[in-house]
Design an enzyme around this catalytic site. Structure first.
Site, PDB file in Angstrom:
ATOM      1  N   GLY A 186       5.971  -2.768   4.225  1.00 51.69           N
ATOM      2  CA  GLY A 186       6.629  -4.082   3.766  1.00 51.69           C
ATOM      3  C   GLY A 186       6.209  -5.292   4.956  1.00 51.69           C
ATOM      4  O   GLY A 186       5.771  -6.324   4.719  1.00 51.69           O
ATOM      5  N   ALA A 191      10.795   2.575   3.743  1.00 51.73           N
ATOM      6  CA  ALA A 191       9.966   3.419   3.047  1.00 51.73           C
ATOM      7  C   ALA A 191       8.577   3.921   3.222  1.00 51.73           C
ATOM      8  O   ALA A 191       7.904   4.573   2.404  1.00 51.73           O
ATOM      9  CB  ALA A 191       9.936   2.981   1.491  1.00 51.73           C
ATOM     10  N   ASP A 235      -0.978  -1.314   9.902  1.00 53.46           N
ATOM     11  CA  ASP A 235      -1.316  -1.525   8.224  1.00 53.46           C
ATOM     12  C   ASP A 235      -1.792  -2.797   8.057  1.00 53.46           C
ATOM     13  O   ASP A 235      -2.323  -3.016   6.658  1.00 53.46           O
ATOM     14  CB  ASP A 235       0.010  -1.248   7.434  1.00 53.46           C
ATOM     15  CG  ASP A 235       0.506   0.277   7.379  1.00 53.46           C
ATOM     16  OD1 ASP A 235      -0.185   1.018   7.900  1.00 53.46           O
ATOM     17  OD2 ASP A 235       1.789   0.524   7.309  1.00 53.46           O
ATOM     18  N   LYS A 270       0.894  -1.276  -0.035  1.00 49.92           N
ATOM     19  CA  LYS A 270       0.044  -0.012   0.028  1.00 49.92           C
ATOM     20  C   LYS A 270       0.635   1.344  -0.065  1.00 49.92           C
ATOM     21  O   LYS A 270       2.107   1.187   0.305  1.00 49.92           O
ATOM     22  CB  LYS A 270      -0.917   0.185   1.346  1.00 49.92           C
ATOM     23  CG  LYS A 270      -0.363   0.171   2.415  1.00 49.92           C
ATOM     24  CD  LYS A 270       0.073   1.334   3.068  1.00 49.92           C
ATOM     25  CE  LYS A 270       1.113   1.609   4.294  1.00 49.92           C
ATOM     26  NZ  LYS A 270       1.423   2.842   4.765  1.00 49.92           N
TER      27      LYS A 270
END
Length: 238
Positions: free
Chosen positions: A109, A105, A144, A18
């Protein structure tokens, strides 16, 4: 026989990760978790997880990417243990992880690996858990994880567990994802957020309107992330 059901499963999903079209941090709970208001979007960047189960107990995780932990510090490892605890299943599990999502980032992940592990083990070991139950397990691993188990275009609130599906972005919308040389630690980023004094917050309502009306020009104008103000990166120009 149980042994007849314990095989291998490879998880390969072309919408496995995402980005945040908008991300605002709205508060902090007594337990240290931060509340957020964000618009999540699935993207075609992914890791590949292969799960192999046999009779017995124990978790082994293998990954050739330098810097990726292969023990209980890895979210995929922790997700497997959380699944075993919740579903009452046992197995000798091997997790082979191939990274495609850049680390540090802000793309979730580790959460993607946790989500893939939860979904995959539920299929492989016939856990019988619903997606909602998997999301309830996942939110304890990372904010997430519930979204990645749901996917699409979603408004997220709370600590990431309150999810409202939105009108999907048109497949004609193309995104360019660039990861610079710097990486950002999530705990350090939230600590930097806490240090901000009266920052300008993203226009979440404006992004929502752009998504609902499929106005890509307005979307590019309104997209914002509060972390950009808290964590300056030399590779990023605003």
């Amino acid at each position: 026989k149980l042994a007849d059901k314990l095989t291998g499963l490879r998880i390969f999903d072309d919408e496995n990760d995402k980005i945040n079209l908008s991300l605002d941090v709205t508060g902090r709970l007594p337990n240290g978790y931060h509340t957020l208001e964000s618009i999540f979007q699935s993207v075609t960047v992914y890791d590949t997880i292969t799960l192999t189960a046999a009779e017995g107990e124990g978790i082994t995780l293998r990954c050739e990417t330098p810097g990726v932990p292969c023990d209980e510090h890895n979210l995929a490892w922790r997700a497997a243990q959380a699944f075993f605890d919740a579903a009452g299943r046992t197995a000798k599990l091997t997790i082979d992880l191939q990274k495609g999502i850049p680390s540090g980032a802000g793309m979730g992940g580790g959460s993607a690996d946790a989500a893939g592990g939860l979904w995959g083990l539920n299929e492989l070991l016939e856990g019988g858990l619903t997606n909602e139950q998997l999301r309830a397990i996942g939110v304890k691993l990372g904010a997430d994880v519930p979204f990645i188990l749901l996917g699409g275009t979603v408004l997220a609130r709370g600590i990431g567990e309150e999810l409202k599906p939105l009108t999907p972005l048109s497949p004609d919308v193309n995104l360019i994802l660039v990861k610079g040389e710097e990486s950002v630690s999530t705990p350090a980023a939230y600590k930097a957020i806490d240090a901000l004094e009266d920052p300008p917050h993203p226009d979440t309502a404006g992004v929502l309107w752009a998504v609902e009306t499929q106005d890509t020009g307005l979307l590019s104008e309104k997209c914002a992330n509060l972390f950009e103000l808290a964590v300056p990166c030399k590779d990023v120009q605003r």
